[in-house]
Design a protein around this motif. Sequence first.
Motif, PDB file in Angstrom:
ATOM      1  N   MET A 183       0.842  -1.206   0.000  1.00 33.13           N
ATOM      2  CA  MET A 183       0.000   0.000   0.000  1.00 33.13           C
ATOM      3  C   MET A 183       0.873   1.250   0.000  1.00 33.13           C
ATOM      4  N   PHE A 184       1.751   1.399   1.001  1.00 32.73           N
ATOM      5  CA  PHE A 184       2.730   2.471   1.024  1.00 32.73           C
ATOM      6  C   PHE A 184       3.880   2.049   1.938  1.00 32.73           C
ATOM      7  N   PRO A 185       5.005   2.762   1.936  1.00 34.58           N
ATOM      8  CA  PRO A 185       6.197   2.336   2.701  1.00 34.58           C
ATOM      9  C   PRO A 185       5.889   2.100   4.172  1.00 34.58           C
ATOM     10  N   GLN A 186       6.793   1.333   4.820  1.00 36.34           N
ATOM     11  CA  GLN A 186       6.593   0.961   6.220  1.00 36.34           C
ATOM     12  C   GLN A 186       6.475   2.183   7.118  1.00 36.34           C
ATOM     13  N   ASN A 235       3.167   3.615   6.657  1.00 40.11           N
ATOM     14  CA  ASN A 235       2.192   2.725   7.274  1.00 40.11           C
ATOM     15  C   ASN A 235       2.075   3.013   8.765  1.00 40.11           C
ATOM     16  N   GLY A 236       3.214   3.223   9.435  1.00 42.01           N
ATOM     17  CA  GLY A 236       3.178   3.548  10.857  1.00 42.01           C
ATOM     18  C   GLY A 236       2.509   4.884  11.117  1.00 42.01           C
ATOM     19  N   LYS A 258     -11.158  -1.840   6.179  1.00 42.52           N
ATOM     20  CA  LYS A 258     -10.158  -2.367   5.263  1.00 42.52           C
ATOM     21  C   LYS A 258      -9.144  -1.281   4.943  1.00 42.52           C
ATOM     22  N   ARG A 259      -7.861  -1.630   5.124  1.00 40.79           N
ATOM     23  CA  ARG A 259      -6.816  -0.614   5.017  1.00 40.79           C
ATOM     24  C   ARG A 259      -6.718  -0.012   3.614  1.00 40.79           C
ATOM     25  N   THR A 260      -6.891  -0.834   2.579  1.00 43.37           N
ATOM     26  CA  THR A 260      -6.686  -0.331   1.223  1.00 43.37           C
ATOM     27  C   THR A 260      -7.675   0.780   0.882  1.00 43.37           C
TER      28      THR A 260
END
Length: 617
Positions: A1-4, A7-8, A29-31
Amino acid sequence: MFPQESNGQFEALLAYLKEVRGFDFTGYKRTSLARRVQRRMSQAGVADFADYIDLLQVNGDEFGALFNTILINVTGFFRDADAWDHLRAEVVPVLLAERGPDEPIRIWSAGCASGQEAYSLAMVFVDALGADQFRQRVKIYATDVDDEALAQARQASYAQNEVEGLTDEQLERYFEQHGTRYVFRKELRRSVIFGRNDLVQDAPISRIDLLVCRNTLMYFNAETQTKVLGRFHFALAPRGLLFLGKAEMLLSHSRIFDPLDLKRRMFRKTGGSPLGLGSLVSQAFAHDRHGDVSGLDELREDAFSASPVAQVVVTSDDIVALINQQAELVFGLSPRDIGRPLRDLDISYRPVELRAYVDQARVDRRALRIKDVEWPRPPGETVWFEIHVNPLVNSDNGLLGVSIVFHDVSAARKLLDELEHTNRQLESAYEELQSTNEELETTNEELQSTVEELETANEELQSTNEELETMNEELQSTNDELQTINDTLRDRSAELDQVNDFLEAILTSVRPGIVVVSRELRVVVWNRGAEDLWGLRREEAVNEHLLNLDIGLPVAELRASVRSAMADPDFEETTDLDAVNRKGRRTTVRVVVGALRRPSGTVDGAILVMEPTDKPD
């Protein structure tokens, strides 16, 4: 989805929204959730999640814009018409048939957005029950987490393009047109109660007969869906119905919902527990025996006898082989009963008929469990057992006998009864609180509506007061004019009284009898001369029909003359008639008949002048 790292930051944003505004989006849902948040961030000109948290901290209005982007309220009246037609034709009739004619019906529209779904449900049930029964029996609870959408739903006002899916008949029956907008009828609107409810965090509404949650679960991840569906299962009454959207399925939750129509996403609540996702299986493991233990037979016998659970063992021939001390104590058995057939003992049929279970365990070679066995004991005591009937087989599957174990579950049963009683009390208290909350919400809406009506009425009264003041001035002016007219009429009345007195004096002074009749031949004037001639007083003659007068004159012979006088204003005719006067003497009376003319020439009646031709006695 996107970089770590992003994401944090995104998870930190979700945690911030939950902590500050009470919206828990961690179950979404995260997406799709991240895509919507990034869309709003792009609109706000922010590219980083951490910077967006800073923006939210300094600009409180940004929360509303973000929530509107996340909570896409796509809805409409009778969306997915095929599913709604099935609900109307197949599901609702069955739901009503399963309930009494006066039993209340509770419906929950979860994720109602701007209210079209809730009002669609109202229209379906009004069609099925009629408006009166709907208002008396049906309550529709419509909930959402979007306060702005709820505010719009409470207004129940929709533009032309929002009601395009409705028929002209539905618009006429269920809506009132105010300008270019259509407003759901107030008398039906009172049965629909709107309130905020987060499906993930807030307690569900209870005792629901029909729960409608369409195209909402798809925004949640699998774990959150399971949690929400467990709450739906709790919310529904026994055999309650669940109506989902076409993008949602319940394939992984078949234990708590039975499909009625998978194509249209209709499900019915089952008796299964929403908490159990599997069954617990215990296994016994055999271990190799190391070494010999002496005195095993005596040890086994003592252990069996000292067991705290009542137990009886019978042979394959149904002969009692073993009875432990607890069985002797509970059922009044003794060592003397060993060797007797089981059927000869009271325990074979009390507290439950055991022989059939023993035979079944012997034949099937499988253990049986008899639950909830009630055994009343004096004085007024009740003992509950769970009885296990286990076949005893050797290594060659040969039947050695049958073990009957009586587990005393009275304490557990008492705890369960107390727990059930407590649960009923809690449920009753919750229902009362829920009912009170619903009544308060309804009262609040009614008060708000009343305030608006009073404000409108106040404006109307103020306008009416101004009109009344103007009218009062006009009435005062009119009153002055009427007073002048009244004075004039009083003067004219005095003049008319003088004229009438003068005419009365003339009629009284004239010796011949004078009678004036209207066009209907009703007597209008009957003078003194007519009274003296025929002995009939004026009050007896006036308003009587000429031809009905009971006097000595044959008035019927005057009919033609009177009719002619009314037809011809210049008509005049003299007739001599034989008559009998008031004294009973025969006499000849000359009657002159002429028209009663107005100055304009119109005829209003006839005048009859009557005078005897012979001299009076």
